[in-house]
Design a protein around this motif. Structure first.
Motif, PDB file in Angstrom:
ATOM      1  N   UNK A  35      55.561   0.736  17.379  1.00  0.00           N
ATOM      2  CA  UNK A  35      54.384   0.207  18.074  1.00  0.00           C
ATOM      3  C   UNK A  35      54.601  -1.266  18.399  1.00  0.00           C
ATOM      4  N   UNK A  36      54.497  -1.655  19.671  1.00  0.00           N
ATOM      5  CA  UNK A  36      54.721  -3.061  20.063  1.00  0.00           C
ATOM      6  C   UNK A  36      53.757  -4.015  19.353  1.00  0.00           C
ATOM      7  N   UNK A  37      54.201  -5.234  19.149  1.00  0.00           N
ATOM      8  CA  UNK A  37      53.402  -6.222  18.432  1.00  0.00           C
ATOM      9  C   UNK A  37      52.090  -6.552  19.099  1.00  0.00           C
ATOM     10  N   UNK A  38      52.020  -6.418  20.450  1.00  0.00           N
ATOM     11  CA  UNK A  38      50.790  -6.755  21.159  1.00  0.00           C
ATOM     12  C   UNK A  38      49.886  -5.542  21.377  1.00  0.00           C
ATOM     13  N   UNK A  39      50.251  -4.393  20.789  1.00  0.00           N
ATOM     14  CA  UNK A  39      49.415  -3.203  20.935  1.00  0.00           C
ATOM     15  C   UNK A  39      48.073  -3.393  20.251  1.00  0.00           C
ATOM     16  N   UNK A  40      47.024  -2.850  20.850  1.00  0.00           N
ATOM     17  CA  UNK A  40      45.700  -2.904  20.247  1.00  0.00           C
ATOM     18  C   UNK A  40      45.695  -2.261  18.862  1.00  0.00           C
ATOM     19  N   UNK A  81      43.096 -10.475  24.215  1.00  0.00           N
ATOM     20  CA  UNK A  81      43.867 -10.155  25.418  1.00  0.00           C
ATOM     21  C   UNK A  81      43.196 -10.728  26.668  1.00  0.00           C
ATOM     22  N   UNK A  82      41.870 -10.659  26.705  1.00  0.00           N
ATOM     23  CA  UNK A  82      41.145 -11.266  27.825  1.00  0.00           C
ATOM     24  C   UNK A  82      41.392 -12.768  27.856  1.00  0.00           C
ATOM     25  N   UNK A  83      41.325 -13.393  26.681  1.00  0.00           N
ATOM     26  CA  UNK A  83      41.583 -14.835  26.595  1.00  0.00           C
ATOM     27  C   UNK A  83      42.992 -15.166  27.070  1.00  0.00           C
ATOM     28  N   UNK A  84      43.956 -14.370  26.637  1.00  0.00           N
ATOM     29  CA  UNK A  84      45.356 -14.605  27.009  1.00  0.00           C
ATOM     30  C   UNK A  84      45.539 -14.527  28.523  1.00  0.00           C
ATOM     31  N   UNK A  85      44.924 -13.522  29.148  1.00  0.00           N
ATOM     32  CA  UNK A  85      45.071 -13.359  30.599  1.00  0.00           C
ATOM     33  C   UNK A  85      44.313 -14.437  31.365  1.00  0.00           C
ATOM     34  N   UNK A  86      43.131 -14.803  30.880  1.00  0.00           N
ATOM     35  CA  UNK A  86      42.378 -15.887  31.522  1.00  0.00           C
ATOM     36  C   UNK A  86      43.136 -17.207  31.438  1.00  0.00           C
ATOM     37  N   UNK A  87      43.719 -17.477  30.269  1.00  0.00           N
ATOM     38  CA  UNK A  87      44.524 -18.701  30.109  1.00  0.00           C
ATOM     39  C   UNK A  87      45.725 -18.673  31.044  1.00  0.00           C
ATOM     40  N   UNK A  88      46.339 -17.487  31.186  1.00  0.00           N
ATOM     41  CA  UNK A  88      47.491 -17.371  32.083  1.00  0.00           C
ATOM     42  C   UNK A  88      47.101 -17.699  33.519  1.00  0.00           C
ATOM     43  N   UNK A  89      45.858 -17.415  33.866  1.00  0.00           N
ATOM     44  CA  UNK A  89      45.368 -17.689  35.216  1.00  0.00           C
ATOM     45  C   UNK A  89      44.742 -19.083  35.334  1.00  0.00           C
ATOM     46  N   UNK A  90      44.900 -19.889  34.284  1.00  0.00           N
ATOM     47  CA  UNK A  90      44.473 -21.277  34.358  1.00  0.00           C
ATOM     48  C   UNK A  90      43.046 -21.556  33.929  1.00  0.00           C
ATOM     49  N   UNK A 125      46.698   0.077  29.463  1.00  0.00           N
ATOM     50  CA  UNK A 125      45.596  -0.670  28.845  1.00  0.00           C
ATOM     51  C   UNK A 125      45.550  -2.098  29.388  1.00  0.00           C
ATOM     52  N   UNK A 126      46.720  -2.692  29.573  1.00  0.00           N
ATOM     53  CA  UNK A 126      46.755  -4.046  30.119  1.00  0.00           C
ATOM     54  C   UNK A 126      46.162  -4.080  31.527  1.00  0.00           C
ATOM     55  N   UNK A 127      46.339  -3.005  32.284  1.00  0.00           N
ATOM     56  CA  UNK A 127      45.762  -2.961  33.631  1.00  0.00           C
ATOM     57  C   UNK A 127      44.234  -2.967  33.561  1.00  0.00           C
ATOM     58  N   UNK A 128      43.661  -2.387  32.498  1.00  0.00           N
ATOM     59  CA  UNK A 128      42.213  -2.432  32.307  1.00  0.00           C
ATOM     60  C   UNK A 128      41.774  -3.867  31.989  1.00  0.00           C
ATOM     61  N   UNK A 129      42.594  -4.549  31.214  1.00  0.00           N
ATOM     62  CA  UNK A 129      42.310  -5.948  30.895  1.00  0.00           C
ATOM     63  C   UNK A 129      42.353  -6.791  32.166  1.00  0.00           C
ATOM     64  N   UNK A 130      43.381  -6.589  32.966  1.00  0.00           N
ATOM     65  CA  UNK A 130      43.534  -7.359  34.215  1.00  0.00           C
ATOM     66  C   UNK A 130      42.342  -7.152  35.142  1.00  0.00           C
ATOM     67  N   UNK A 131      41.880  -5.880  35.248  1.00  0.00           N
ATOM     68  CA  UNK A 131      40.733  -5.586  36.110  1.00  0.00           C
ATOM     69  C   UNK A 131      39.466  -6.253  35.576  1.00  0.00           C
ATOM     70  N   UNK A 132      39.322  -6.284  34.229  1.00  0.00           N
ATOM     71  CA  UNK A 132      38.166  -6.942  33.625  1.00  0.00           C
ATOM     72  C   UNK A 132      38.187  -8.441  33.899  1.00  0.00           C
ATOM     73  N   UNK A 133      39.369  -9.045  33.829  1.00  0.00           N
ATOM     74  CA  UNK A 133      39.492 -10.479  34.098  1.00  0.00           C
ATOM     75  C   UNK A 133      39.149 -10.772  35.559  1.00  0.00           C
ATOM     76  N   UNK A 134      39.573  -9.919  36.462  1.00  0.00           N
ATOM     77  CA  UNK A 134      39.199 -10.086  37.875  1.00  0.00           C
ATOM     78  C   UNK A 134      37.681 -10.182  38.013  1.00  0.00           C
ATOM     79  N   UNK A 135      36.975  -9.291  37.331  1.00  0.00           N
ATOM     80  CA  UNK A 135      35.509  -9.249  37.426  1.00  0.00           C
ATOM     81  C   UNK A 135      34.885 -10.478  36.754  1.00  0.00           C
ATOM     82  N   UNK A 136      35.430 -10.880  35.610  1.00  0.00           N
ATOM     83  CA  UNK A 136      34.918 -12.068  34.916  1.00  0.00           C
ATOM     84  C   UNK A 136      35.038 -13.301  35.810  1.00  0.00           C
TER      85      UNK A 136
END
Length: 315
Positions: A297-302, A64-73, A27-38
């Protein structure tokens, strides 16, 4: 792509922790791909419009999108479009064919304010993001939050109607994103659990645990929710720049813990309810899954958005 029941049960039997990590990583890989496109489209617009039907996991996905975007600056602001509801006027509110207020209708949103907000944010002007008070069914603009986007900033507007003609249609330059639980669980070619069932189960469990809503009440509303989706949400999904499948292979096993309480609610659904058979089929389907301890179930799970105990803060 559908999941196979045998793969799920084998993974949960042999290495449940590893299987959950594998599913969440996918699922995180789907998030990463979405951030690439954004980020590719950031020069076109700093606005992301995230849509999806009830129970699709929009809130967690936005975080999750916000978290990954923030990670990328990239400084990111996530805004619920629920705050753009107009103060409810029962005399003029849209109605369902049965005469009830149609809470699924996009006309309850302040389209003009959304249009103005996107325009101003895109050119770097200040706006006030309003605050809707659900307890009073009114918007309290005095509790609004100032917002301005600098060059390296993005605003994610999350809501079921984000891709509607009167929202995305006025701002096609924005990045459109559609999310839903789209994968079924099969045993060979036989259907065992529908992606749609993941959404109704998510919503029922969340409302039961955190919103004080009786399970029967949630089930009785589902017919109108689905009707609203077909009228107001699904017709616009294909205009999205990005589509994310929010289903997780292990979630039916987590929700199997609620099979008994769901079954008791389903037994109270009148036989003439249009979803009567579907509800019974849903509850019966849990017999294919051994209940999975939610503590695994991990804490960051959807799924934590619906069962609680997660690491994200949901306002």
């Amino acid at each position: 792509m559908p999941y196979q029941l045998s793969d799920i049960n084998r993974g949960l039997e042999t290495d449940p922790k590893g299987f959950l990590e594998q599913c969440d990583a996918a699922y995180q890989s789907r998030i990463d791909a979405a951030v690439d496109r954004i980020l590719e489209r950031m020069k076109v617009s700093p606005i992301v419009l995230l849509s999806g039907p009830s129970g699709s996991g929009k809130t967690t996905t936005a975080l999750k999108l916000e978290q990954e975007l923030e990670r990328r600056g990239v400084n990111t602001h996530t805004i619920s479009m629920d705050n753009y509801f107009k103060t409810l006027n029962r005399k003029t509110a849209p109605r369902t064919p049965e005469g009830d207020i149609d809470f699924e209708s996009p006309t309850l949103l302040d389209m003009e304010l959304l249009d103005d907000t996107f325009t101003k944010l895109s050119r770097g002007d200040w706006v006030i993001v309003p605050k809707f008070e659900f307890a009073r069914q009114m918007r309290n603009d005095s509790r609004g939050t100032p917002l301005k986007l600098d060059k390296n900033e993005i605003a994610i507007f999350e809501g079921i109607h984000a891709l509607n003609d009167d929202i995305f249609g006025r701002h096609p330059e924005a990045t459109g994103l559609y999310i839903s639980a789209r994968s079924n669980v099969l045993e060979g070619e036989e259907m065992r659990f529908k992606g749609t069932w993941m959404r109704i189960t998510r919503r029922a469990v969340r409302d039961y645990n955190f919103r004080g809503t009786d399970l029967l009440e949630t089930l009785m509303m589902w017919y109108n929710v689905r009707r609203g989706e077909k009228m107001y949400i699904s017709p616009f999904k294909n205009r999205a720049n990005i589509i994310i499948d929010s289903s997780l292979p292990y979630e039916p096993a987590v929700f199997a813990n609620y099979a008994d309480v769901l079954g008791k609610a389903v037994d109270q659904v009148p036989g003439d309810n249009p979803r009567y058979k579907e509800f019974h089929d849903l509850v019966d389907s849990f017999r294919y899954f051994a209940p999975l301890d939610p503590a695994l179930v991990p804490g960051e799970s959807l799924i934590r958005e619906f069962i609680g105990g997660g690491s994200y803060h949901y306002s």
